[in-house]
Design a protein around this motif. Structure first.
Motif, PDB file in Angstrom:
ATOM      1  N   PRO A 381       1.930   9.347  25.167  1.00 12.61           N
ATOM      2  CA  PRO A 381       0.711   8.600  24.816  1.00 12.61           C
ATOM      3  C   PRO A 381       0.191   8.873  23.416  1.00 12.61           C
ATOM      4  O   PRO A 381      -0.504   8.032  22.835  1.00 12.61           O
ATOM      5  CB  PRO A 381      -0.293   9.068  25.875  1.00 12.61           C
ATOM      6  CG  PRO A 381       0.552   9.429  27.053  1.00 12.61           C
ATOM      7  CD  PRO A 381       1.790  10.037  26.467  1.00 12.61           C
ATOM      8  N   VAL A 384       2.791   6.426  21.221  1.00 11.52           N
ATOM      9  CA  VAL A 384       3.097   5.043  21.583  1.00 11.52           C
ATOM     10  C   VAL A 384       1.943   4.138  21.195  1.00 11.52           C
ATOM     11  O   VAL A 384       0.773   4.482  21.399  1.00 11.52           O
ATOM     12  CB  VAL A 384       3.377   4.928  23.099  1.00 11.52           C
ATOM     13  CG1 VAL A 384       3.542   3.470  23.515  1.00 11.52           C
ATOM     14  CG2 VAL A 384       4.639   5.710  23.447  1.00 11.52           C
ATOM     15  N   SER A 386      -0.764   1.134  21.211  1.00 11.06           N
ATOM     16  CA  SER A 386      -1.657   0.788  22.311  1.00 11.06           C
ATOM     17  C   SER A 386      -1.108  -0.346  23.175  1.00 11.06           C
ATOM     18  O   SER A 386      -1.339  -0.376  24.390  1.00 11.06           O
ATOM     19  CB  SER A 386      -3.023   0.389  21.758  1.00 11.06           C
ATOM     20  OG  SER A 386      -2.902  -0.694  20.845  1.00 11.06           O
ATOM     21  N   ASP A 388       1.821  -0.831  24.173  1.00 10.74           N
ATOM     22  CA  ASP A 388       2.857  -0.367  25.089  1.00 10.74           C
ATOM     23  C   ASP A 388       2.388   0.748  26.016  1.00 10.74           C
ATOM     24  O   ASP A 388       3.158   1.214  26.851  1.00 10.74           O
ATOM     25  CB  ASP A 388       4.075   0.121  24.291  1.00 10.74           C
ATOM     26  CG  ASP A 388       4.733  -0.997  23.512  1.00 10.74           C
ATOM     27  OD1 ASP A 388       4.770  -2.130  24.026  1.00 10.74           O
ATOM     28  OD2 ASP A 388       5.221  -0.743  22.393  1.00 10.74           O
ATOM     29  N   ARG A 389       1.167   1.185  25.892  1.00 10.71           N
ATOM     30  CA  ARG A 389       0.706   2.318  26.697  1.00 10.71           C
ATOM     31  C   ARG A 389       0.599   1.980  28.170  1.00 10.71           C
ATOM     32  O   ARG A 389       0.586   2.876  29.020  1.00 10.71           O
ATOM     33  CB  ARG A 389      -0.643   2.816  26.174  1.00 10.71           C
ATOM     34  CG  ARG A 389      -0.510   3.589  24.866  1.00 10.71           C
ATOM     35  CD  ARG A 389      -1.839   4.055  24.344  1.00 10.71           C
ATOM     36  NE  ARG A 389      -1.693   4.687  23.039  1.00 10.71           N
ATOM     37  CZ  ARG A 389      -2.709   5.002  22.238  1.00 10.71           C
ATOM     38  NH1 ARG A 389      -3.950   4.743  22.646  1.00 10.71           N
ATOM     39  NH2 ARG A 389      -2.489   5.552  21.072  1.00 10.71           N
ATOM     40  N   LEU A 392       3.155   3.602  30.357  1.00 16.60           N
ATOM     41  CA  LEU A 392       3.166   5.056  30.515  1.00 16.60           C
ATOM     42  C   LEU A 392       2.329   5.461  31.719  1.00 16.60           C
ATOM     43  O   LEU A 392       1.226   4.944  31.922  1.00 16.60           O
ATOM     44  CB  LEU A 392       2.622   5.726  29.256  1.00 16.60           C
ATOM     45  CG  LEU A 392       3.392   5.439  27.964  1.00 16.60           C
ATOM     46  CD1 LEU A 392       2.726   6.131  26.794  1.00 16.60           C
ATOM     47  CD2 LEU A 392       4.846   5.879  28.084  1.00 16.60           C
ATOM     48  N   ASP A 394      -0.295   7.187  34.130  1.00 14.11           N
ATOM     49  CA  ASP A 394      -1.618   7.736  33.816  1.00 14.11           C
ATOM     50  C   ASP A 394      -2.165   8.628  34.919  1.00 14.11           C
ATOM     51  O   ASP A 394      -3.320   9.033  34.871  1.00 14.11           O
ATOM     52  CB  ASP A 394      -2.608   6.605  33.520  1.00 14.11           C
ATOM     53  CG  ASP A 394      -2.812   5.677  34.713  1.00 14.11           C
ATOM     54  OD1 ASP A 394      -2.095   5.839  35.717  1.00 14.11           O
ATOM     55  OD2 ASP A 394      -3.682   4.792  34.643  1.00 14.11           O
TER      56      ASP A 394
END
Length: 545
Positions: A381, A384, A386, A388-389, A392, A394
């Protein structure tokens, strides 16, 4: 003429493949297709539209349903001429029963196309090297991150890729097993369909097929492709696309699209940025890139005509598509099936053809890359972008599952290398990566919606704009706004133009908070902020005059 080597052999630890057409092969094929359906379809329709590239096709399909513009749909009150019709036709047909395009009906053509591409990879691998290689190539493709990312996106590139791969299959069939006229017609028909799905980019498959044929069979083999059949098929495709666009645009189609859009889109830009995309291509193909590198070291020891054909076609596609002046990651989508086939052929055959050492090096390198990925994931995070986040994890549980699956893929390849069971190790790694994609498919749409949901803003706009009315956007607006408000969106390039539109027909104005001060200076003093929304990292406002 058949490839120099077509027998399918595997490592002794894994036994000989079952006879063609056996029940075991059929079940394996069904299992691969079901896996593809699960991986690709799980997130489909569960993300709101944010990207204009995706929303565009949904808006065009909705225009077809609302106004019957099947031949040339309209976008924001003007003819849409930049892309041919096949892709948004498919969305419109699927949406007919409900009379309304949804995120799901818009995504179904892409999911079906992604599964069809997997089927084409199986068919090509089976034709060239046997069923085991075809199924292994399908698993590699399913577990290729960028192919997964676009498999459920509302983009014509996925449909074009499917038609391209089936075109290559039918040409191989015509050349290898005497498919004759029917196979050649299917080859040209698939290329014509690829063009109708996306545009001139679909012709890249024709270029790839011609190059591969010359490389493996010589220039004289081109005459056996019966080009007159191709001209006939392309004439039909061109008529479907060009004729209505040309007539309804009163000639603007040639100057505005063929000359003004496609030509600068492909030829503008410098050479260095284009070449850098090939490095990005190999980076996106990780972790399979390390096996591909090991395969290159083995290939000179075991020449194979089928591999040369696929290699020449894949490199040709990479050159034609990768050297476009304007580039998007999805433009490289048709290259991944060929790379998957080359990896699968190496893993499935090198063990019996003097390539055990290269396989071992590749498997250990794969294990190292996968283990490194497991270690790096928690820190991504920070690095990467924003946009493409959303991909990821969480939560701690999801992060732990992803890390365990990545470590499992590394362990699978390590055990495969240690026991010289390279096919088994690669299958296990592919299945574990696919499992990670299933986890992503179940979770990332929620994160995407959290960051990119335009629907609350669109609902506020719709409440203050009567059906059939227009909405003013200053200075611009994503096409996702059009999709959700279901009203005409008028873009105003300047505050004065926005004020002029409002003065003629008082309506809601959508703008960003940073633009509000200059807009407030020209709108009526009674203008007020009716709603606010934070979407895609931007602060939007709905203004009522």
């Amino acid at each position: 003429m058949t490839p120099a080597v077509t027998a399918t052999r595997v490592d002794a630890d894994e036994g000989a493949p079952p006879p063609r057409g056996s029940r075991r092969q059929t079940l394996a094929l069904l299992g691969v297709l079901v896996l593809a359906l699960l991986v690709f379809a799980l997130p489909a329709g569960r993300r709101p539209f944010w990207s204009s590239d995706e929303a565009r096709f949904a808006v065009l399909a909705q225009d077809i349903l609302d106004h019957g513009h099947w031949l040339v749909p309209h976008l924001r009150g003007d003819l849409y001429l930049n892309k041919p019709q096949l892709y948004f036709w498919s969305i419109a047909v699927l949406s007919l029963p409900m009379g309304r395009v949804t995120e799901l009906t818009a995504a179904i053509p892409s999911v079906a196309s992604a599964i069809a591409t997997v089927g084409a990879v199986v068919a090509i691998g089976r034709l060239l090297w046997g069923p085991q290689v075809g199924l292994l190539a399908a698993l590699v493709l399913i577990a290729t991150p960028p192919f997964y990312a676009f498999s459920h996106a509302v983009l014509a590139d996925v449909m074009m890729t499917a038609f391209m791969m089936w075109a290559l299959y039918f040409l191989l069939r015509a050349q290898m097993v005497g498919g004759g006229t029917s196979a050649l017609l299917a080859f040209y028909g698939c290329i014509g369909a690829a063009v109708l799905a996306k545009g001139p980019a679909g012709l890249a498959a024709l270029a790839a097929a011609l190059v591969a044929t010359v490389v493996t069979r010589g220039p004289s083999a081109l005459a056996r492709l019966k080009p007159l059949y191709g001209l006939g098929v392309f004439a039909v495709a061109a008529t479907v696309w060009f004729a209505p666009y040309f007539m309804q645009s009163e000639g603007r189609f040639v100057s505005r699209v063929l000359v003004g859009h496609y030509t600068p889109w492909y030829f503008s830009g410098g050479l260095a940025p284009r070449l850098s995309r090939f490095a990005a291509l190999l980076g996106n193909f990780l972790p399979w890139t390390v096996l591909l590198a090991a395969a290159v070291a083995w290939w000179p020891r075991c020449p194979d005509t089928g591999r040369r054909w696929i290699g020449a076609a894949t490199i040709s596609l990479a050159i034609v598509l990768g050297l476009s002046g304007h580039q998007r990651a999805r433009y490289l989508l048709p290259i991944y099936p060929g790379l998957a086939l080359l990896v699968a052929e190496f893993v499935g055959r090198a063990g019996a053809e003097g390539g055990r050492r290269a396989l071992a090096v590749g498997a250990w390198a794969f294990a190292a890359v996968a283990a490194t990925a497991a270690v790096v994931v928690p820190f991504l995070p920070r690095f990467v972008a924003s946009d493409d986040r959303a991909y990821l994890p969480d939560s701690r549980i999801e992060l732990a599952v992803i890390v365990v699956l990545a470590l499992g893929a590394a362990l699978s390849q390590a055990l495969g290398a240690r026991r010289a069971a390279f096919v088994t190790g690669t299958v296990g790694a592919a299945l574990l990566i696919a499992a990670g994609m299933v986890v992503e498919g179940a979770t990332y749409p929620r994160r995407y919606a959290r960051d990119n949901d335009l629907r609350p803003l669109a609902e506020a706009v719709a409440r203050h704009t009567p059906p059939g009315g227009a909405v003013v956007a200053y200075p611009d607006a994503r096409l996702s706004l059009d999709f959700y408000v279901r009203r005409l969106v008028l873009e105003a390039a300047t505050p004065e133009k926005a004020a002029a539109l409002v003065s003629r027909a008082p309506t809601a104005v959508v703008t960003e908070e940073t633009h509000w001060p200059v807009l407030a200076a020209v709108l009526p003093r009674s203008s007020r902020v009716a709603a606010r929304a934070h979407v895609g990292g931007r602060d939007y406002m709905v203004i009522l005059p």
